[in-house]
Enzyme design. Sequence first.
Site, PDB file in Angstrom:
ATOM      1  N   HIS A   1      35.774  50.161  37.792  1.00  0.00           N
ATOM      2  CA  HIS A   1      35.519  51.204  38.778  1.00  0.00           C
ATOM      3  C   HIS A   1      34.482  52.168  38.229  1.00  0.00           C
ATOM      4  O   HIS A   1      34.459  52.411  37.024  1.00  0.00           O
ATOM      5  CB  HIS A   1      36.818  51.962  39.098  1.00  0.00           C
ATOM      6  CG  HIS A   1      36.742  52.727  40.380  1.00  0.00           C
ATOM      7  ND1 HIS A   1      36.251  54.011  40.435  1.00  0.00           N
ATOM      8  CD2 HIS A   1      37.056  52.382  41.651  1.00  0.00           C
ATOM      9  CE1 HIS A   1      36.277  54.417  41.690  1.00  0.00           C
ATOM     10  NE2 HIS A   1      36.754  53.457  42.450  1.00  0.00           N
TER      11      HIS A   1
ATOM     12  N   GLU B   1      41.530  47.051  44.800  1.00  0.00           N
ATOM     13  CA  GLU B   1      41.352  45.828  45.573  1.00  0.00           C
ATOM     14  C   GLU B   1      42.290  44.698  45.149  1.00  0.00           C
ATOM     15  O   GLU B   1      42.543  43.782  45.931  1.00  0.00           O
ATOM     16  CB  GLU B   1      39.898  45.348  45.472  1.00  0.00           C
ATOM     17  CG  GLU B   1      38.868  46.368  45.942  1.00  0.00           C
ATOM     18  CD  GLU B   1      38.860  46.586  47.439  1.00  0.00           C
ATOM     19  OE1 GLU B   1      39.962  46.653  48.028  1.00  0.00           O
ATOM     20  OE2 GLU B   1      37.775  46.698  48.012  1.00  0.00           O
TER      21      GLU B   1
HETATM   22  N1  ACO Z   1      34.392  42.090  35.463  1.00  0.00           N
HETATM   23  C1  ACO Z   1      33.664  41.847  34.353  1.00  0.00           C
HETATM   24  N2  ACO Z   1      32.802  42.755  33.842  1.00  0.00           N
HETATM   25  C2  ACO Z   1      32.685  43.922  34.485  1.00  0.00           C
HETATM   26  C3  ACO Z   1      33.414  44.241  35.635  1.00  0.00           C
HETATM   27  C4  ACO Z   1      34.303  43.272  36.129  1.00  0.00           C
HETATM   28  N3  ACO Z   1      35.041  43.475  37.227  1.00  0.00           N
HETATM   29  N4  ACO Z   1      33.089  45.483  36.062  1.00  0.00           N
HETATM   30  C5  ACO Z   1      32.164  45.946  35.207  1.00  0.00           C
HETATM   31  N5  ACO Z   1      31.924  45.006  34.248  1.00  0.00           N
HETATM   32  C6  ACO Z   1      31.026  45.112  33.106  1.00  0.00           C
HETATM   33  C7  ACO Z   1      29.569  44.925  33.505  1.00  0.00           C
HETATM   34  O1  ACO Z   1      29.206  43.568  33.489  1.00  0.00           O
HETATM   35  C8  ACO Z   1      28.893  45.720  32.434  1.00  0.00           C
HETATM   36  O2  ACO Z   1      28.933  44.979  31.221  1.00  0.00           O
HETATM   37  P1  ACO Z   1      27.684  44.916  30.251  1.00  0.00           P
HETATM   38  O3  ACO Z   1      27.449  46.358  29.841  1.00  0.00           O
HETATM   39  O4  ACO Z   1      28.150  44.035  29.156  1.00  0.00           O
HETATM   40  O5  ACO Z   1      26.552  44.375  31.069  1.00  0.00           O
HETATM   41  C9  ACO Z   1      29.825  46.908  32.218  1.00  0.00           C
HETATM   42  O6  ACO Z   1      31.103  46.458  32.606  1.00  0.00           O
HETATM   43  C10 ACO Z   1      29.456  48.131  33.037  1.00  0.00           C
HETATM   44  O7  ACO Z   1      29.204  47.724  34.363  1.00  0.00           O
HETATM   45  P2  ACO Z   1      28.556  48.674  35.457  1.00  0.00           P
HETATM   46  O8  ACO Z   1      27.914  47.808  36.499  1.00  0.00           O
HETATM   47  O9  ACO Z   1      27.697  49.728  34.821  1.00  0.00           O
HETATM   48  O10 ACO Z   1      29.798  49.410  36.011  1.00  0.00           O
HETATM   49  P3  ACO Z   1      29.865  50.198  37.376  1.00  0.00           P
HETATM   50  O11 ACO Z   1      30.511  51.483  37.111  1.00  0.00           O
HETATM   51  O12 ACO Z   1      28.575  50.251  38.098  1.00  0.00           O
HETATM   52  O13 ACO Z   1      30.817  49.188  38.164  1.00  0.00           O
HETATM   53  C11 ACO Z   1      32.045  48.215  39.869  1.00  0.00           C
HETATM   54  C12 ACO Z   1      31.766  49.501  39.077  1.00  0.00           C
HETATM   55  C13 ACO Z   1      30.820  47.925  40.742  1.00  0.00           C
HETATM   56  C14 ACO Z   1      33.236  48.448  40.784  1.00  0.00           C
HETATM   57  C15 ACO Z   1      32.312  47.046  38.900  1.00  0.00           C
HETATM   58  O14 ACO Z   1      33.386  47.361  38.039  1.00  0.00           O
HETATM   59  C16 ACO Z   1      32.570  45.728  39.626  1.00  0.00           C
HETATM   60  O15 ACO Z   1      31.616  45.039  39.991  1.00  0.00           O
HETATM   61  N6  ACO Z   1      33.870  45.335  39.816  1.00  0.00           N
HETATM   62  C17 ACO Z   1      34.174  44.093  40.498  1.00  0.00           C
HETATM   63  C18 ACO Z   1      34.096  44.301  42.016  1.00  0.00           C
HETATM   64  C19 ACO Z   1      35.233  45.141  42.533  1.00  0.00           C
HETATM   65  O16 ACO Z   1      36.392  44.959  42.178  1.00  0.00           O
HETATM   66  N7  ACO Z   1      34.875  46.061  43.452  1.00  0.00           N
HETATM   67  C20 ACO Z   1      35.807  46.989  44.071  1.00  0.00           C
HETATM   68  C21 ACO Z   1      35.715  48.350  43.467  1.00  0.00           C
HETATM   69  S1  ACO Z   1      36.911  49.477  44.139  1.00  0.00           S
HETATM   70  C22 ACO Z   1      36.228  49.998  45.614  1.00  0.00           C
HETATM   71  O17 ACO Z   1      35.047  50.117  45.750  1.00  0.00           O
HETATM   72  C23 ACO Z   1      37.103  50.245  46.736  1.00  0.00           C
END
Ligand code: ACO
Length: 370
Positions: free
Chosen positions: A248, A307
């Site tokens: 998140h 989610e």
């Molecule tokens: N699985 C694996 N790796 C992840 C995940 C995940 N679910 N989420 C983040 N990461 C990793 C990224 O790959 C990144 O790794 P790296 O630095 O090695 O490249 C690191 O964590 C940081 O990622 P960011 O993209 O900077 O994190 P951000 O804060 O933008 O992400 C997000 C938030 C978009 C929700 C992300 O965690 C994600 O894509 N989750 C999966 C989709 C999801 O569940 N969405 C629902 C969110 S809740 C809502 O909106 C209602």
Amino acid sequence: MNDDGLEGVVAAHTVLSEVDGAAGRLVIRGHTLDEIARSWQFEDAAAALFEGFFERAPDAASLRVALGRARREAFERLQPGDEAQLRRLPPIEAVRALLARLPDGDDLATALRLLAGPAVYTGAVMRWRLGVPALAPDEGLGHAADMLRMLHGRAPTAAQAAALDTYLVTVCDHGLNASTFAARVVASTGAGLASAVLAGISALKGPLHGGAPGPVLDALDAIGSAAHARAWLDAAVAEGQRLMGFGHRIYRVRDPRADALKGALKRLSAEGGVDAARFALAEAAEQAALAILREKKPDRPLETNVEFYTALLLEALGFGRESFTCVFAAGRTAGWLAHAREQVQKGRLIRPQSVYVGPEPAAREPALAH
Ligand code: ACO
């Protein structure tokens, strides 16, 4: 610093909700999520969010009556050719197309039609996909109970209606998330509530926001059994996939909504409304995913988000996975509408700056001469 995602930027002051990402705490209009998820129905949430944002904003009891009427008005806008035209679209796009028909405006009647719309149109669209006609609302029922009735064609049990109420109030508002920000930007131009809600639903449908729960079930299906969870999830992360239902932008600890929804699942389970094997598989997959993320992404705390258990709860209530984002929209529309009104009351256009990093005109001129 990469500020393309506006991380840490404060873009609004709001009286609506507070998301404390470090403590894992959500407050909506002065109430904790714990209290909301245990005791509110959707009408309580909408009344709390609307208070102060409309002339004569209704209390929960009057809102229940007005929302029933608004469901009927939204249903009456369906047209004979809709089924053939919309049944092949992804449900969230079909619901968005139907919402786009509702007239724009800034008053309570407009807001109530928009609030009613996703509940009415989700049932209609999902039934059309099965080749059965849309069902008219029952104005006398609560919003959550009627939403289930319009989907399944029969009144839900009290436990099912309560579980959907818990879901809808848990997701009704959540600070300045992407869809709420989109809604506020549009509202700030004076475009009207329908335009703001359409912006919100368009932002919500993406897999990084409200489109994640369907893929959570796809992952559980692919995993198949608890014994395979670790290997499947390991391979997914090794391929660079994101595990849906984890991570998140704001929460650095477990998303409190995950526990609110897991609580609703347990209560529904006690009434026999949840497949016990499915629930056990989900719990095993969640534990495996958390262990893998701790190991493979040690620099970033990645915990369960809303989610993950949304997927289980909506599946147990009989919503097809293609419709999960529509159900999310049915809850979040209450927040979009209140935020849109709050932005309008502030009377300030949202218009940030960008920094140009492209070529300067002088550098391109010789090339253009040839
Ligand atoms: N699985 C694996 N790796 C992840 C995940 C995940 N679910 N989420 C983040 N990461 C990793 C990224 O790959 C990144 O790794 P790296 O630095 O090695 O490249 C690191 O964590 C940081 O990622 P960011 O993209 O900077 O994190 P951000 O804060 O933008 O992400 C997000 C938030 C978009 C929700 C992300 O965690 C994600 O894509 N989750 C999966 C989709 C999801 O569940 N969405 C629902 C969110 S809740 C809502 O909106 C209602």
